[in-house]
Design a protein around this motif. Sequence first.
Motif, PDB file in Angstrom:
ATOM      1  N   LEU B 155       0.833  -1.211   0.000  1.00 15.87           N
ATOM      2  CA  LEU B 155       0.000   0.000   0.000  1.00 15.87           C
ATOM      3  C   LEU B 155       0.868   1.262   0.000  1.00 15.87           C
ATOM      4  CD1 LEU B 155      -2.997   0.607  -0.080  1.00 15.87           C
ATOM      5  CD2 LEU B 155      -3.015   0.677   2.411  1.00 15.87           C
ATOM      6  N   ALA B 202      -5.917   1.091  -2.465  1.00 16.25           N
ATOM      7  CA  ALA B 202      -6.403  -0.056  -1.682  1.00 16.25           C
ATOM      8  C   ALA B 202      -7.044  -1.099  -2.583  1.00 16.25           C
ATOM      9  CB  ALA B 202      -7.400   0.434  -0.626  1.00 16.25           C
ATOM     10  N   SER B 206      -5.412  -4.685  -3.219  1.00 14.51           N
ATOM     11  CA  SER B 206      -6.223  -5.849  -2.850  1.00 14.51           C
ATOM     12  C   SER B 206      -6.262  -6.865  -3.989  1.00 14.51           C
ATOM     13  CB  SER B 206      -7.632  -5.365  -2.491  1.00 14.51           C
ATOM     14  OG  SER B 206      -8.467  -6.454  -2.238  1.00 14.51           O
ATOM     15  N   PHE B 295     -12.579  -4.445  -2.661  1.00 23.94           N
ATOM     16  CA  PHE B 295     -11.568  -4.540  -1.616  1.00 23.94           C
ATOM     17  C   PHE B 295     -11.807  -5.785  -0.752  1.00 23.94           C
ATOM     18  CE2 PHE B 295     -10.033  -3.573   2.665  1.00 23.94           C
ATOM     19  CZ  PHE B 295      -8.702  -3.318   2.390  1.00 23.94           C
TER      20      PHE B 295
END
Lengths: 309, 312
Positions: B155, B202, B206, B295
């Motif tokens: 991230l 994100a 993911s 996500f």
Amino acid sequence: MSVIATSNLTMQFGEQRALDSLTVDVPSGVTGLVGANGAGKTTFMSLLLGLRSPTSGQVLVFGFDPQVRGAELRALIGYGPERNILPADMPAVDFVKHMSELRGMPRSEAKGRASDALWLVGLGEERARALGTMSTGQRQRVKLAQAMASDPSMLLLDEPTDGLDPVQRDEMLSLIRKINREFGIDVLLSSHLLEEVERICDHIVALDSGSLVAQGRLVDLIGDQQGVVVELAEIADYPHAFADVVSQLRDSGLTVSHGDAAPRMEVVGADVGMVADVVRDAIVDANARVVRIETRRRRLEDVFSVGGQ
Amino acid sequence: MNVEMNSEMLEQDTLSASASDDGAEIHDLGYRKFEGERSGLVGAVRSLSWQTIRSILGLGRKGRHKVFPIIVGVVAALPAVVFLGVAIVLGNFGEGATLTYSELFAFSFTAAVLFAAMVAPEALVRDRRDAMFTMYLSTPLTRVSYLSAKVSAVLIVMMTIVFGPVLLALLGWTFVGSGPDGFFNWMLAFVRLFFGSLIISAVLSSIALACSSLTNRRAFASIAVILAIFGGIISSNVLVGDADFSNVYGLLDPIGTATQTATLVLGESTENLDSPPLLASVDSQVVVLGTLAWFAVGAAVVVFKYRKLEAI
């Protein structure tokens, strides 16, 4: 205080029982965890590290349950895995430093300790080399260095001599012994070779198909029984000499073992002097001729058979 | 934990009591006991996260491992640098040029997708291939903390790729006097762009980590990431654009969904755009749910795979 204590420890994988009601008590020192491949040694180690939950029973390491205090315990345990695959392009010192940091060493301390540990295992000059360029023996040493760089209270070493030649094996065993003697780090050494366990271990835990075969101090398991190895010459005039000697020795209450190929036997008794006397008399009585006779210390493999030996 | 130690502390050897008249000493410390405070789980997560960032960026590794990170970096930075350069040289963006904040994310997309497909899989795949997962779990790390370190590493790098160019563009915009008015509005734009970037990062992280958890081969993970992203984009365009399905099917496009959510965070409208995104007419809450779903599905795949993964 026991370093490791288990009570009726059972681990079941589907239909297969990897550990069966194991109750062991491992004190300080170097302990050999012996057994054939598949005996449950690695499963036992994974339970000590808290990486698996036992099906039933209890395991305590330093008096703590790994399922409850796993992270704290693992900071105090240096683990050297059996698998010999390490990050190929990572320099040895970076790898050891990284593992040391993961076990709680501050960054400022970790690099120095990584170098010290690599010097200790004999890789000081090679510490900047990438792991992928190292030999099997060197990678085994790196695994040992990373396990001890964070100053653990105990080392769990899974087959640390796997893939080593006899000279490297001797060096590795001496190193493990030294780590225990000089730095007071307890060691649980997994191996399928009785001979190497016998050489450096104070205590033995022997497993077979997940069950406990024997445990205790090495000296208690082997006892003080000694014997002799006798090799006779084959004589045409006395073709039954070998058999006569064996028969007479057994009649005297001694334990005699021999193979089929050569006229060689191993004779074990309570006292080596008495054994030697009885052997001498039997040889004379049977008109046998001696090629070689030497004293022999009782071995672990005389006590129990594991690892296919 | 107070563990009773059975050994005496290794004594430090003093090789030479006095090397010179001024009392200087040479100490051979060698291997020694550690008496300080251990850094615990937090230190372990921090160390693994930092090592993962170094690894995926190819730092401390051979040159070939640096190729993709450098390409991604160039692709990410180049448009924003050109944008900034034009602004500095010309003093504006050209005749009639206007951009919304959300359009600034266009600078990052190519690089972000390249990173997700070609670089990010290294974070998980390499550990399984090198049996390092077992090594890591033999330390204070747990499966949860291991994954936390990996997620945070990916991230952080993804945010650098997505937010970095956008921030550069915002600075350029500000430099030519077209940026937000006043400090408060500038900070508001900054925060909104940050969270917009976080949403996009994100979702892409993911997807990258979910695909990486399915295979021990980086190439296969890269293919899976490309299929997931472009498969979603193509199918949503075919269903909504060609087959006249409901615009809700636009949620199959992960980038479009994440960007639309980021646009909502930025408080911008897409009504005046010449070619509004597929999701422009979809209810905002549905779009947010769609983003959360992307996500959540990715996270669920990772958790499921690692819950079952053998440590030893």
